[in-house]
Design an enzyme around this catalytic site. Sequence first.
Site, PDB file in Angstrom:
ATOM      1  N   TYR A   1       0.819  -1.210   0.000  1.00 14.91           N
ATOM      2  CA  TYR A   1       0.000   0.000   0.000  1.00 14.91           C
ATOM      3  C   TYR A   1       0.855   1.264   0.000  1.00 14.91           C
ATOM      4  O   TYR A   1       0.465   2.285  -0.550  1.00 14.91           O
ATOM      5  CB  TYR A   1      -0.904   0.023   1.241  1.00 14.91           C
TER       6      TYR A   1
ATOM      7  N   LYS B   1       3.405 -15.406   3.478  1.00 16.38           N
ATOM      8  CA  LYS B   1       3.639 -16.235   2.291  1.00 16.38           C
ATOM      9  C   LYS B   1       5.148 -16.494   2.273  1.00 16.38           C
ATOM     10  O   LYS B   1       5.857 -16.162   1.318  1.00 16.38           O
ATOM     11  CB  LYS B   1       3.145 -15.476   1.039  1.00 16.38           C
TER      12      LYS B   1
ATOM     13  N   ASP C   1      -2.653 -18.552   1.605  1.00 17.71           N
ATOM     14  CA  ASP C   1      -3.621 -19.346   0.824  1.00 17.71           C
ATOM     15  C   ASP C   1      -4.275 -20.403   1.705  1.00 17.71           C
ATOM     16  O   ASP C   1      -5.497 -20.576   1.719  1.00 17.71           O
ATOM     17  CB  ASP C   1      -2.964 -19.973  -0.411  1.00 17.71           C
TER      18      ASP C   1
ATOM     19  N   ASP D   1      -6.244  -7.004   4.430  1.00 25.48           N
ATOM     20  CA  ASP D   1      -7.363  -6.409   3.691  1.00 25.48           C
ATOM     21  C   ASP D   1      -8.245  -7.526   3.130  1.00 25.48           C
ATOM     22  O   ASP D   1      -9.464  -7.533   3.294  1.00 25.48           O
ATOM     23  CB  ASP D   1      -6.811  -5.537   2.554  1.00 25.48           C
TER      24      ASP D   1
ATOM     25  N   ASP E   1     -12.204  -9.143   4.600  1.00 20.89           N
ATOM     26  CA  ASP E   1     -13.450  -9.240   3.826  1.00 20.89           C
ATOM     27  C   ASP E   1     -13.999 -10.665   3.910  1.00 20.89           C
ATOM     28  O   ASP E   1     -15.204 -10.884   4.039  1.00 20.89           O
ATOM     29  CB  ASP E   1     -13.223  -8.874   2.351  1.00 20.89           C
TER      30      ASP E   1
HETATM   31  C1  IPM Z   1     -10.419  -1.391   3.777  1.00 19.37           C
HETATM   32  C2  IPM Z   1     -10.675  -0.877   2.375  1.00 19.37           C
HETATM   33  C3  IPM Z   1      -9.532   0.047   1.970  1.00 19.37           C
HETATM   34  C4  IPM Z   1      -8.239  -0.733   2.056  1.00 19.37           C
HETATM   35  C5  IPM Z   1      -9.711   0.686   0.576  1.00 19.37           C
HETATM   36  C6  IPM Z   1     -10.992   1.458   0.462  1.00 19.37           C
HETATM   37  C7  IPM Z   1      -8.531   1.528   0.198  1.00 19.37           C
HETATM   38  O1  IPM Z   1     -10.811  -1.948   1.509  1.00 19.37           O
HETATM   39  O2  IPM Z   1     -10.364  -0.557   4.707  1.00 19.37           O
HETATM   40  O3  IPM Z   1     -10.287  -2.590   3.940  1.00 19.37           O
HETATM   41  O4  IPM Z   1      -7.880  -1.429   1.110  1.00 19.37           O
HETATM   42  O5  IPM Z   1      -7.576  -0.644   3.092  1.00 19.37           O
HETATM   43 MG    MG Z   2     -10.793  -3.846   2.415  1.00 24.03          MG
END
Ligand code: IPM
Ligand code: MG
Length: 353
Positions: A138, A188, A220, A244, A248
């Site tokens: 990032y 990894k 993975d 990240d 999710d």
């Molecule tokens: C998160 C989001 C952000 C990230 C995006 C919006 C840049 O996905 O906070 O997880 O990747 O950190």
């Molecule tokens: Mg995210």
Amino acid sequence: MKKVAVIPGDGIGPEVIGAALDVIEKAAPKTFEFESVAMGGNAIDKYGEPLPAESLRICQNADATLLGAVGGPKWDNQPPELRPERGLLGVRKGLGVFANIRPAKIFAPLASACPLRKDIAEKGIDFVIIRELTGGIYFGKHEAFTTPDGEKAARDVMEYTEHEIRRIAHVAFKTAMGRRKIVTSIDKANILTVSRLWREVVEDVAKEYPEVKLNHLYVDNASMQLIRVPNEFDVIVTENTFGDILSDEASQIVGSIGMIPSASLGEGNQGLYEPIHGSAPDIAGQDKANPIGTILAGAMMLRYSFGMTNEADRIEHAVDEVLKDGLRTPDIFTEGTKLITGSKMRDEIISRL
Ligand code: IPM
Ligand code: MG
């Protein structure tokens, strides 16, 4: 009065932030002075940049920052340094909040919204992802270039220093000491040099926490184990990009991305609090967004930045209560429950405080 910088952001951001501020004001009346700050797409439209210097300054001078969500298709064609997400990264970096804490816990009344097999969900899911937030790809060098043969190419650099790994590892082990005392470090290391350093440093830090059991998993394999045996996880520590992606995944395991809050902390008590979901432009302005992730982020803010344990507990309890009463926004709706709007969800939570 304690000072809180508020970044409503774009899409559903302003809706969910509005709900969270109302809940906080009810739980802790006349305690906070909220200052609204432009960041993201709205700041691009108004000031031509995603994070005006004045916005960052207000956040840096506040005791905590509460953020909704930023971004949307309207700004997709912006050059990379002028995208809304750059503003978000700028706030994270500018506040020095390197530790992003994302709890993934199944709310008992939402068990039916969990897509996993019943026998797996029934074992209980309660883990926390500690995502490194201000390093890695990032923040590495991003480059688009042309090879000597004239072909288009691009690169993004993943880089970590020892101290960056060390400090996030400490956060993970300290968190584990207050929980079930298991840390799973995800990397990894079979491929990446960064991951080998990561592993070495995490193992070194582990020596200071002899009571904590440390495991390592390749990313993975980890993404598979999270679905297969989620109950076995307690504290996960991982670098920015893996965190990240895995957070999710975790959000779906526990039912909905709309439910998960996050706290980003640095060395002091100042923190950045946000739901983990995005700006959901497809449902913005329709009163469909689930405000719970942001409301719980507000509770985390009271807990971590202001030590207001009691008020934070009350907010979390009120959220439990509405869920027990079967009230659901569209993202967590299942048959036999009652579908309500985002603003109704806010009102129902407030009435239970
Ligand atoms: C998160 C989001 C952000 C990230 C995006 C919006 C840049 O996905 O906070 O997880 O990747 O950190
Ligand atoms: Mg995210």
